[in-house]
Write a protein that holds these residues in place. Structure first.
Motif, PDB file in Angstrom:
ATOM      1  N   ILE A  53      71.238  41.998 127.748  1.00  0.00           N
ATOM      2  CA  ILE A  53      72.083  40.956 128.345  1.00  0.00           C
ATOM      3  C   ILE A  53      71.224  39.764 128.757  1.00  0.00           C
ATOM      4  O   ILE A  53      71.575  38.607 128.491  1.00  0.00           O
ATOM      5  CB  ILE A  53      72.848  41.515 129.560  1.00  0.00           C
ATOM      6  N   GLU A  54      70.097  40.042 129.390  1.00  0.00           N
ATOM      7  CA  GLU A  54      69.226  38.960 129.831  1.00  0.00           C
ATOM      8  C   GLU A  54      68.641  38.200 128.648  1.00  0.00           C
ATOM      9  O   GLU A  54      68.603  36.965 128.645  1.00  0.00           O
ATOM     10  CB  GLU A  54      68.090  39.519 130.695  1.00  0.00           C
ATOM     11  N   ASP A  55      68.185  38.924 127.623  1.00  0.00           N
ATOM     12  CA  ASP A  55      67.580  38.282 126.458  1.00  0.00           C
ATOM     13  C   ASP A  55      68.563  37.383 125.718  1.00  0.00           C
ATOM     14  O   ASP A  55      68.173  36.417 125.067  1.00  0.00           O
ATOM     15  CB  ASP A  55      67.033  39.342 125.494  1.00  0.00           C
ATOM     16  N   ASN A  56      69.853  37.723 125.813  1.00  0.00           N
ATOM     17  CA  ASN A  56      70.882  36.925 125.138  1.00  0.00           C
ATOM     18  C   ASN A  56      71.582  35.957 126.087  1.00  0.00           C
ATOM     19  O   ASN A  56      72.661  35.444 125.783  1.00  0.00           O
ATOM     20  CB  ASN A  56      71.920  37.853 124.496  1.00  0.00           C
ATOM     21  N   ASN A  57      70.944  35.717 127.236  1.00  0.00           N
ATOM     22  CA  ASN A  57      71.500  34.785 128.235  1.00  0.00           C
ATOM     23  C   ASN A  57      72.936  35.128 128.604  1.00  0.00           C
ATOM     24  O   ASN A  57      73.766  34.245 128.842  1.00  0.00           O
ATOM     25  CB  ASN A  57      71.431  33.343 127.708  1.00  0.00           C
ATOM     26  N   GLY A  58      73.219  36.431 128.639  1.00  0.00           N
ATOM     27  CA  GLY A  58      74.544  36.883 129.065  1.00  0.00           C
ATOM     28  C   GLY A  58      75.630  36.660 128.050  1.00  0.00           C
ATOM     29  O   GLY A  58      76.815  36.743 128.380  1.00  0.00           O
ATOM     30  N   GLU A  59      75.260  36.413 126.809  1.00  0.00           N
ATOM     31  CA  GLU A  59      76.273  36.094 125.796  1.00  0.00           C
ATOM     32  C   GLU A  59      76.331  37.169 124.714  1.00  0.00           C
ATOM     33  O   GLU A  59      76.035  36.919 123.547  1.00  0.00           O
ATOM     34  CB  GLU A  59      75.976  34.725 125.183  1.00  0.00           C
ATOM     35  N   LEU A  60      76.722  38.392 125.082  1.00  0.00           N
ATOM     36  CA  LEU A  60      76.919  39.439 124.100  1.00  0.00           C
ATOM     37  C   LEU A  60      78.274  39.250 123.429  1.00  0.00           C
ATOM     38  O   LEU A  60      79.265  38.943 124.090  1.00  0.00           O
ATOM     39  CB  LEU A  60      76.881  40.823 124.759  1.00  0.00           C
ATOM     40  N   PHE A  61      78.304  39.418 122.123  1.00  0.00           N
ATOM     41  CA  PHE A  61      79.588  39.354 121.426  1.00  0.00           C
ATOM     42  C   PHE A  61      80.452  40.532 121.864  1.00  0.00           C
ATOM     43  O   PHE A  61      79.943  41.639 122.100  1.00  0.00           O
ATOM     44  CB  PHE A  61      79.384  39.394 119.916  1.00  0.00           C
ATOM     45  N   LYS A 112      81.714  46.395 122.379  1.00  0.00           N
ATOM     46  CA  LYS A 112      82.563  47.527 122.031  1.00  0.00           C
ATOM     47  C   LYS A 112      81.738  48.693 121.508  1.00  0.00           C
ATOM     48  O   LYS A 112      81.985  49.854 121.849  1.00  0.00           O
ATOM     49  CB  LYS A 112      83.583  47.119 120.963  1.00  0.00           C
ATOM     50  N   VAL A 113      80.752  48.398 120.664  1.00  0.00           N
ATOM     51  CA  VAL A 113      79.901  49.448 120.098  1.00  0.00           C
ATOM     52  C   VAL A 113      79.095  50.133 121.200  1.00  0.00           C
ATOM     53  O   VAL A 113      79.006  51.365 121.263  1.00  0.00           O
ATOM     54  CB  VAL A 113      78.963  48.878 119.017  1.00  0.00           C
ATOM     55  N   PHE A 114      78.493  49.337 122.083  1.00  0.00           N
ATOM     56  CA  PHE A 114      77.729  49.898 123.190  1.00  0.00           C
ATOM     57  C   PHE A 114      78.632  50.746 124.084  1.00  0.00           C
ATOM     58  O   PHE A 114      78.254  51.843 124.507  1.00  0.00           O
ATOM     59  CB  PHE A 114      77.085  48.785 124.017  1.00  0.00           C
ATOM     60  N   ALA A 115      79.828  50.236 124.374  1.00  0.00           N
ATOM     61  CA  ALA A 115      80.765  50.956 125.234  1.00  0.00           C
ATOM     62  C   ALA A 115      81.182  52.276 124.601  1.00  0.00           C
ATOM     63  O   ALA A 115      81.309  53.306 125.291  1.00  0.00           O
ATOM     64  CB  ALA A 115      81.991  50.093 125.517  1.00  0.00           C
ATOM     65  N   ARG A 116      81.387  52.270 123.302  1.00  0.00           N
ATOM     66  CA  ARG A 116      81.790  53.485 122.594  1.00  0.00           C
ATOM     67  C   ARG A 116      80.700  54.555 122.699  1.00  0.00           C
ATOM     68  O   ARG A 116      80.973  55.736 122.930  1.00  0.00           O
ATOM     69  CB  ARG A 116      82.080  53.157 121.129  1.00  0.00           C
ATOM     70  N   ASP A 117      79.442  54.137 122.559  1.00  0.00           N
ATOM     71  CA  ASP A 117      78.323  55.080 122.686  1.00  0.00           C
ATOM     72  C   ASP A 117      78.264  55.683 124.081  1.00  0.00           C
ATOM     73  O   ASP A 117      78.112  56.900 124.249  1.00  0.00           O
ATOM     74  CB  ASP A 117      76.995  54.368 122.398  1.00  0.00           C
ATOM     75  N   THR A 158      75.075  46.874 115.676  1.00  0.00           N
ATOM     76  CA  THR A 158      74.204  46.253 116.680  1.00  0.00           C
ATOM     77  C   THR A 158      72.724  46.501 116.391  1.00  0.00           C
ATOM     78  O   THR A 158      71.858  45.814 116.920  1.00  0.00           O
ATOM     79  CB  THR A 158      74.506  46.819 118.075  1.00  0.00           C
ATOM     80  N   GLY A 159      72.442  47.511 115.561  1.00  0.00           N
ATOM     81  CA  GLY A 159      71.056  47.892 115.311  1.00  0.00           C
ATOM     82  C   GLY A 159      70.509  48.863 116.342  1.00  0.00           C
ATOM     83  O   GLY A 159      69.323  49.215 116.310  1.00  0.00           O
ATOM     84  N   TYR A 160      71.365  49.318 117.272  1.00  0.00           N
ATOM     85  CA  TYR A 160      70.928  50.225 118.331  1.00  0.00           C
ATOM     86  C   TYR A 160      71.915  51.374 118.528  1.00  0.00           C
ATOM     87  O   TYR A 160      73.119  51.214 118.327  1.00  0.00           O
ATOM     88  CB  TYR A 160      70.809  49.498 119.676  1.00  0.00           C
ATOM     89  N   LEU A 161      71.369  52.507 118.955  1.00  0.00           N
ATOM     90  CA  LEU A 161      72.169  53.605 119.463  1.00  0.00           C
ATOM     91  C   LEU A 161      71.921  53.641 120.970  1.00  0.00           C
ATOM     92  O   LEU A 161      70.776  53.632 121.422  1.00  0.00           O
ATOM     93  CB  LEU A 161      71.732  54.929 118.837  1.00  0.00           C
ATOM     94  N   THR A 162      72.988  53.652 121.754  1.00  0.00           N
ATOM     95  CA  THR A 162      72.860  53.606 123.212  1.00  0.00           C
ATOM     96  C   THR A 162      72.802  55.017 123.776  1.00  0.00           C
ATOM     97  O   THR A 162      73.613  55.872 123.424  1.00  0.00           O
ATOM     98  CB  THR A 162      74.058  52.864 123.834  1.00  0.00           C
ATOM     99  N   LYS A 163      71.828  55.241 124.669  1.00  0.00           N
ATOM    100  CA  LYS A 163      71.626  56.562 125.258  1.00  0.00           C
ATOM    101  C   LYS A 163      71.595  56.455 126.781  1.00  0.00           C
ATOM    102  O   LYS A 163      70.969  55.557 127.333  1.00  0.00           O
ATOM    103  CB  LYS A 163      70.314  57.174 124.757  1.00  0.00           C
ATOM    104  N   ILE A 164      72.242  57.384 127.448  1.00  0.00           N
ATOM    105  CA  ILE A 164      72.251  57.417 128.910  1.00  0.00           C
ATOM    106  C   ILE A 164      70.962  58.060 129.405  1.00  0.00           C
ATOM    107  O   ILE A 164      70.580  59.138 128.941  1.00  0.00           O
ATOM    108  CB  ILE A 164      73.463  58.202 129.435  1.00  0.00           C
ATOM    109  N   GLY A 165      70.286  57.405 130.337  1.00  0.00           N
ATOM    110  CA  GLY A 165      69.054  57.932 130.909  1.00  0.00           C
ATOM    111  C   GLY A 165      69.098  57.943 132.424  1.00  0.00           C
ATOM    112  O   GLY A 165      70.098  57.578 133.034  1.00  0.00           O
ATOM    113  N   ASP A 166      67.993  58.352 133.029  1.00  0.00           N
ATOM    114  CA  ASP A 166      67.793  58.386 134.484  1.00  0.00           C
ATOM    115  C   ASP A 166      68.814  59.284 135.185  1.00  0.00           C
ATOM    116  O   ASP A 166      69.816  58.837 135.717  1.00  0.00           O
ATOM    117  CB  ASP A 166      67.830  56.989 135.079  1.00  0.00           C
ATOM    118  N   PHE A 167      68.516  60.585 135.203  1.00  0.00           N
ATOM    119  CA  PHE A 167      69.411  61.575 135.795  1.00  0.00           C
ATOM    120  C   PHE A 167      68.934  62.046 137.166  1.00  0.00           C
ATOM    121  O   PHE A 167      69.319  63.116 137.630  1.00  0.00           O
ATOM    122  CB  PHE A 167      69.550  62.777 134.849  1.00  0.00           C
TER     123      PHE A 167
END
Length: 325
Positions: free
Chosen positions: A144-152, A157-162, A197-206
């Motif tokens: 989000i920061e690298d894209n200046n808060g402008e995620l498509f 949707k893809v990140f949310a689905r993951d 997106t080129g990424y698979l999103t994974k939940i961390g920090d448990f």
């Protein structure tokens, strides 16, 4: 006594994020943890604990938090093998040990994988090392920061689905994460043929997670944990932890992906009691931009529902048009 930790946000609107943590490990439980790892605290001539050296070479510092540091590690035997090494001095490693107990039995492509743990002597100190999958794409917060808060919206949707897939898996296994936020959603690079997106999103920090049905969880009441900005109303107001707390925090996270600014950002950096009053005891809601799509607005309304009994479950959210392919 609860310990409050403060982290800086990586988002456009940089605010301090207060987190309510696990209690410090007691002497008895600490000794039990050491015993479970077959560790004794005898000393050698240099005053260092007698332990084997680490099987990993730590290089790049990836991050530092209240409970230890994270390094990029390379195996001493398999030099091409890279892992993320979460490390803390053994007497301050209760949170990492708790994380290991949760992670070690989880197997999902949407959860950061745990490869084991070790206790080793490093520089005359006894370190607890948690060996985790290395996700070189950093975090959703970084993106989000690298894209200046402008995620498509299509990418969000893809990140949310993951994340929904990961949360559904956790909840089906009676685990409440308790600290879902952009900083704890790691990105693993993958072929764009499989992820646009080129990424698979994974939940961390448990480190703050809880298992329903455990002695620690009890009846779900009396808990104060997570990052205040993303905490659900029932958690802030009554100390109640359930799956719905993860859904609310997930909704806050999706809102940040879509809007590019911190949730509740219009209120600035509040004292803890003010957060309790705002989130736990008022009828106010996070600001949701009106320019979002109809599907996005409806999806957020299902997550950011103050009444936990009306808030949608992850199974229901997975069938919402916003995240359907």
């Amino acid at each position: 006594m609860a310990i409050i930790r403060v982290r800086k946000s990586n988002l456009m609107m940089k605010k301090k994020k207060k987190s309510i943590s696990l209690k410090e490990i007691s002497k008895a439980s600490f000794e039990t943890a050491l015993s479970s790892h077959n560790v004794t605290l005898e000393d050698d001539n240099n005053g260092c604990g007698i332990h084997s050296s680490s099987s990993w070479v730590k290089s790049l510092l990836l991050g530092r938090g209240a409970y230890g540091s994270v390094y990029l590690g390379r195996s001493k035997t398999l030099h091409t093998c890279e892992r993320a090494i979460k490390t803390a001095e053994i007497s301050h490693a209760s949170s990492l040990m708790h994380e290991a107990r949760i992670l070690i039995r989880l197997q999902s492509p949407f959860i950061v994988r745990c490869y084991g743990e070790e206790i080793a002597r490093e520089d005359c100190s006894t370190q607890y090392n948690l060996i985790l999958e290395y996700c070189s794409g950093k975090t959703i917060a970084d993106l989000i920061e690298d894209n200046n808060g402008e995620l498509f919206e299509s990418d969000a949707k893809v990140f949310a689905r993951d994340v929904l897939s990961g949360l559904t898996y956790l909840h089906d296994n009676n685990i409440v994460h308790c600290d879902i936020k952009p900083d704890n959603l790691l990105l693993s690079p993958t072929d764009q043929r499989f992820r646009s997106t080129g990424y698979l999103t994974k939940i961390g920090d448990f480190g703050l997670s809880m298992e329903k049905g455990s002695l620690e969880y009890g009846n779900g009441y009396g808990h104060k944990r997570g990052t205040t900005r993303y905490a659900a109303p029932e958690l802030m107001g009554h100390g109640f932890v359930d799956f719905g707390a993860d859904v609310w925090a997930f909704g806050c996270t999706v809102l940040e992906m879509l809007s590019g600014v911190s949730v509740w950002g219009e209120y600035g950096d509040l004292a803890f009691d003010d957060w309790v009053n705002l989130i736990g005891h008022s009828d106010r809601m996070p600001h949701v931009p009106a320019w979002l799509s109809t599907e996005a607005l409806d999806f957020l309304s299902r997550c950011l529902e103050r009444d936990i009994n009306k808030r949608w479950s992850t199974h229901e959210l997975k069938n919402h048009p916003f995240v359907l392919l």
